[in-house]
Design a protein around this motif. Structure first.
Motif, short mmCIF file in Angstrom:
data_model
loop_
_atom_site.label_atom_id
_atom_site.label_comp_id
_atom_site.label_asym_id
_atom_site.label_seq_id
_atom_site.Cartn_x
_atom_site.Cartn_y
_atom_site.Cartn_z
N LEU A 117 0.86 -1.16 -0.15
CA LEU A 117 0.15 0.09 0.07
C LEU A 117 0.71 1.08 0.01
CD1 LEU A 117 -2.89 1.19 0.29
CD2 LEU A 117 -2.57 1.18 2.80
N VAL A 118 1.76 1.29 0.76
CA VAL A 118 2.62 2.50 0.81
C VAL A 118 3.85 2.77 -0.16
CG1 VAL A 118 2.45 2.67 3.43
CG2 VAL A 118 4.28 1.47 2.51
N ASN A 119 4.07 1.47 -0.80
CA ASN A 119 5.04 1.66 -1.97
C ASN A 119 4.47 1.86 -3.13
OD1 ASN A 119 7.90 1.09 -1.01
ND2 ASN A 119 7.01 -0.81 0.04
N ASN A 120 3.22 1.40 -3.27
CA ASN A 120 2.42 1.63 -4.60
C ASN A 120 0.86 2.02 -4.47
OD1 ASN A 120 1.74 1.62 -7.47
ND2 ASN A 120 2.46 -0.34 -7.79
N PRO A 121 0.64 3.05 -3.69
CA PRO A 121 -0.87 3.25 -3.22
C PRO A 121 -1.53 3.25 -4.41
CG PRO A 121 0.59 5.15 -2.98
CD PRO A 121 1.63 4.18 -3.43
N LYS A 122 -1.31 4.09 -5.48
CA LYS A 122 -2.49 4.21 -6.53
C LYS A 122 -3.03 2.73 -7.29
CE LYS A 122 -3.49 7.00 -10.70
NZ LYS A 122 -3.08 7.75 -11.47
N ASP A 123 -1.87 2.01 -7.47
CA ASP A 123 -2.31 0.81 -8.10
C ASP A 123 -3.20 -0.18 -6.88
OD1 ASP A 123 -1.10 1.39 -10.24
OD2 ASP A 123 0.59 -0.05 -10.02
N GLN A 124 -2.60 -0.21 -5.79
CA GLN A 124 -3.27 -0.94 -4.90
C GLN A 124 -4.80 -0.51 -4.50
OE1 GLN A 124 -2.13 -3.76 -3.28
NE2 GLN A 124 -0.25 -3.60 -4.77
N LEU A 125 -4.85 0.90 -4.34
CA LEU A 125 -6.27 1.53 -4.25
C LEU A 125 -7.27 1.09 -5.50
CD1 LEU A 125 -5.33 4.78 -2.71
CD2 LEU A 125 -6.65 2.68 -1.51
N ASN A 126 -6.66 1.26 -6.57
CA ASN A 126 -7.25 0.88 -8.10
C ASN A 126 -7.95 -0.63 -7.92
OD1 ASN A 126 -7.81 2.51 -10.19
ND2 ASN A 126 -5.58 2.81 -10.19
N THR A 127 -7.08 -1.45 -7.36
CA THR A 127 -7.55 -2.80 -7.21
C THR A 127 -8.63 -2.95 -6.15
OG1 THR A 127 -5.43 -3.56 -8.20
CG2 THR A 127 -6.67 -5.47 -7.16
N LEU A 128 -8.33 -2.27 -5.00
CA LEU A 128 -9.32 -2.36 -3.96
C LEU A 128 -10.62 -1.60 -4.11
CD1 LEU A 128 -10.05 -2.94 -0.91
CD2 LEU A 128 -8.72 -0.84 -0.33
N PHE A 129 -10.46 -0.78 -5.05
CA PHE A 129 -11.81 -0.16 -5.24
C PHE A 129 -12.43 -0.91 -6.46
CE2 PHE A 129 -10.41 4.16 -3.39
CZ PHE A 129 -11.51 4.25 -2.57
N GLU A 130 -12.04 -1.89 -7.02
CA GLU A 130 -12.67 -2.74 -7.86
C GLU A 130 -13.40 -3.78 -7.20
OE1 GLU A 130 -10.56 -4.65 -10.90
OE2 GLU A 130 -9.36 -2.73 -11.47
N PHE A 131 -12.59 -4.20 -6.09
CA PHE A 131 -13.30 -5.28 -5.06
C PHE A 131 -14.55 -4.49 -4.35
CE2 PHE A 131 -13.26 -6.63 -0.58
CZ PHE A 131 -13.57 -7.84 -0.66
N LEU A 132 -14.52 -3.34 -4.34
CA LEU A 132 -15.55 -2.61 -3.37
C LEU A 132 -16.69 -2.18 -4.45
CD1 LEU A 132 -13.30 -0.36 -0.93
CD2 LEU A 132 -14.83 -2.52 -0.47
N GLY A 133 -16.49 -2.35 -5.53
CA GLY A 133 -17.55 -2.00 -6.51
C GLY A 133 -17.55 -0.43 -7.01
N CYS A 134 -16.56 0.17 -7.00
CA CYS A 134 -16.54 1.59 -7.52
C CYS A 134 -15.01 2.09 -7.88
CB CYS A 134 -16.81 2.67 -6.51
SG CYS A 134 -15.92 2.46 -4.95
N LYS A 135 -14.94 3.23 -8.55
CA LYS A 135 -13.64 3.43 -9.35
C LYS A 135 -12.71 4.54 -8.29
CE LYS A 135 -15.43 3.07 -13.81
NZ LYS A 135 -15.47 3.57 -15.37
#
Length: 478
Positions: A409-427
């Motif tokens: 998360l701290v090394n690559n926050p944008k990519d990790q959050l992108n994937t996480l928000f897909e899991f949560l059903g939003c962008k």
């Protein structure tokens, strides 16, 4: 005296008995400020914040020169999301006791919680100048946490002096944690580790159980959380709100992740909310006359619906109310099966971190609670093993768990959050990386760290203590 008995019951956390005694007093003395204050404190503990505001306002009117009811009223205002009212109360408390450091401390904590670090530092420093009081240990601890000191100007002599002036075990312990933090910042790792170990040793004396005593509880969770149980969920369940739970070990980065997520236009948070364990589980235990997790075997559609509504009422308290509402209490991992039965649309984010880094963070931070795994590295190691065992079980049941590593998360926050928000059903939204610009209330140990951009400062910090840390953590292993 009835009031003394009520206060003692409250100290023992016997809330129903204490409430009965306070109400008995008010039946004959409706203006009794102490009884109103007692009822207000009970409402606070039960998180009935509206009732707490009402009772504590009445108590403050009848106890106009007492600080404690004012501080409790500020907590109640924060509970109903009225930080400006809380600030007004705290400023008033400071004005009526301008030479007492205690109201300055509470005011500074308010500034700290809401991200005004400069005002917090100034107010803590002013409180420190008033002399030695019991609250001085906590003032020094917060000043050390703020980190605005160096080798020439620091609080080490203040802390050493206070340690010699008090016989109070908890105050000494807080000073030892602060000394450890001080020497850590000044790169004296030997002294830092020694003081962290002293602090942990003192706090462990306050623990009333050992982590090993939790083994049967975890075995029972696994026994009663079965595939058959999960198969009984309402598969056609739908709702306008998706409950999301950030789970894991303490000090794994949950506050950072929460602040990122609630910067999204579709996310809100309840913070570290205990409604599942304190309200939902307590309700099911009462109705089934069976303790958790054994009560899972006695669930009926009617009970599930009632228990669900208890948590729905909690969800409705989120401010603002949004489609995704987060609960970031790490220990909710103990209740994933129950939560999934209540909310088949729930989603879980298992946030993990290098076990040694997590151990050092727990070891070097002061938790007000005296759970043994917060103040003993060997107990922590055992607790971590229980957590891993239970998470393995949840994974075998194929619950909707998103596994996220703090380091990623701290090394690559944008990519990790992108994937996480897909899991949560939003962008993903760009705002999620500028969370530190917000002045949201943060009450966890990370309330200062999350006021700065994402960084990797904490990833390898534990390595400076690797040898003594691992020696202490593995003590007793064959």
């Amino acid at each position: 005296m009835l009031l003394d008995k009520a206060n003692k019951l409250l100290e023992q956390n016997k809330l129903k008995e204490a409430e009965f005694h306070y109400k008995t007093i008010l039946a004959t003395e409706p203006e009794n400020g102490e009884a109103l204050f007692g009822l207000g404190k009970i409402a606070l503990r039960l998180e009935k914040f509206d009732a707490a505001v009402y009772l504590l306002q009445k108590a403050c009117e009848r106890l106009p020169h007492m600080l404690e009811p004012l501080h409790a009223l500020a907590d109640a205002f924060n509970g109903v999301n009225s930080p400006q009212d809380a600030l007004t109360v705290l400023e008033y408390a400071k004005s009526i006791a301008s030479h007492n450091p205690e109201p300055h401390y509470y005011l500074a904590q308010h500034y700290l919680t809401h991200g005004d670090l400069d005002k917090a530092h100034t107010t803590f420093a002013h409180a420190l100048s008033m002399g030695l009081y019991p609250v001085t240990a906590y003032i020094l601890f917060e000043l050390v946490q703020l980190g605005r000191f160096n080798k020439e100007h620091n609080y080490i002599s203040n802390l050493h002096h206070l340690v010699t002036q008090t016989n109070n075990l908890r105050l000494k312990m807080v000073c030892y944690y602060a000394l450890g933090k001080s020497y850590d910042k000044l790169n004296d790792t030997d002294q830092a580790f020694n003081y962290f170990e002293l602090a942990n040793t003192l706090q462990y004396k306050l623990s009333t159980f050992t982590t090993k005593e939790l083994d049967p509880f975890y075995d029972q969770i696994i026994k009663y959380s079965t595939l058959d149980l999960l198969a009984s969920r309402e598969e056609d369940f739908s709702a306008t709100i998706t409950p999301v739970f950030i789970i894991g070990m303490p000090r794994s980065g949950s506050t950072l992740l929460e602040q990122m997520l609630i910067s999204h236009s579709e996310c809100s948070s309840l913070g570290e909310n205990t409604s599942i364990s304190n309200n939902v589980v307590a309700f099911l235990e009462q109705k089934t006359k069976t303790p958790y997790p054994q009560c899972l075997a006695n669930l009926t559609p009617g009970l599930i619906n009632q228990a669900r509504n208890i948590y729905i009422d909690t969800l409705k308290t989120a401010t603002p109310l949004r489609p995704i509402i987060i609960n970031k209490l790490p220990s909710n991992y103990q209740s994933l099966g129950l939560i999934y039965i209540l909310f088949p649309n729930a989603k879980f984010i298992n946030l993990s971190r290098n076990v040694n880094a997590t151990a050092f963070s727990v070891f070097s931070n002061y938790f007000a609670e005296n759970e043994p795994y917060f103040c003993s590295l060997t107990e922590f190691k055992h607790y971590h093993g229980l957590y891993e065992k239970l998470m393995t079980h949840w994974n075998t049941l194929r619950l909707p768990v998103f596994n996220l590593a703090y380091e990623d998360l701290v090394n690559n926050p944008k990519d990790q959050l992108n994937t996480l928000f897909e899991f949560l059903g939003c962008k993903y939204e760009q705002n999620c990386l500028s969370f530190y610009n917000q002045k949201r209330a943060v009450t966890t140990l990370s309330k200062q760290a999350v006021r700065q951009p994402v960084n990797t400062n904490a990833v390898s910090k534990w390595e400076r203590y690797q040898v003594p840390l691992l020696k202490l953590m593995n003590k007793g292993d064959s």
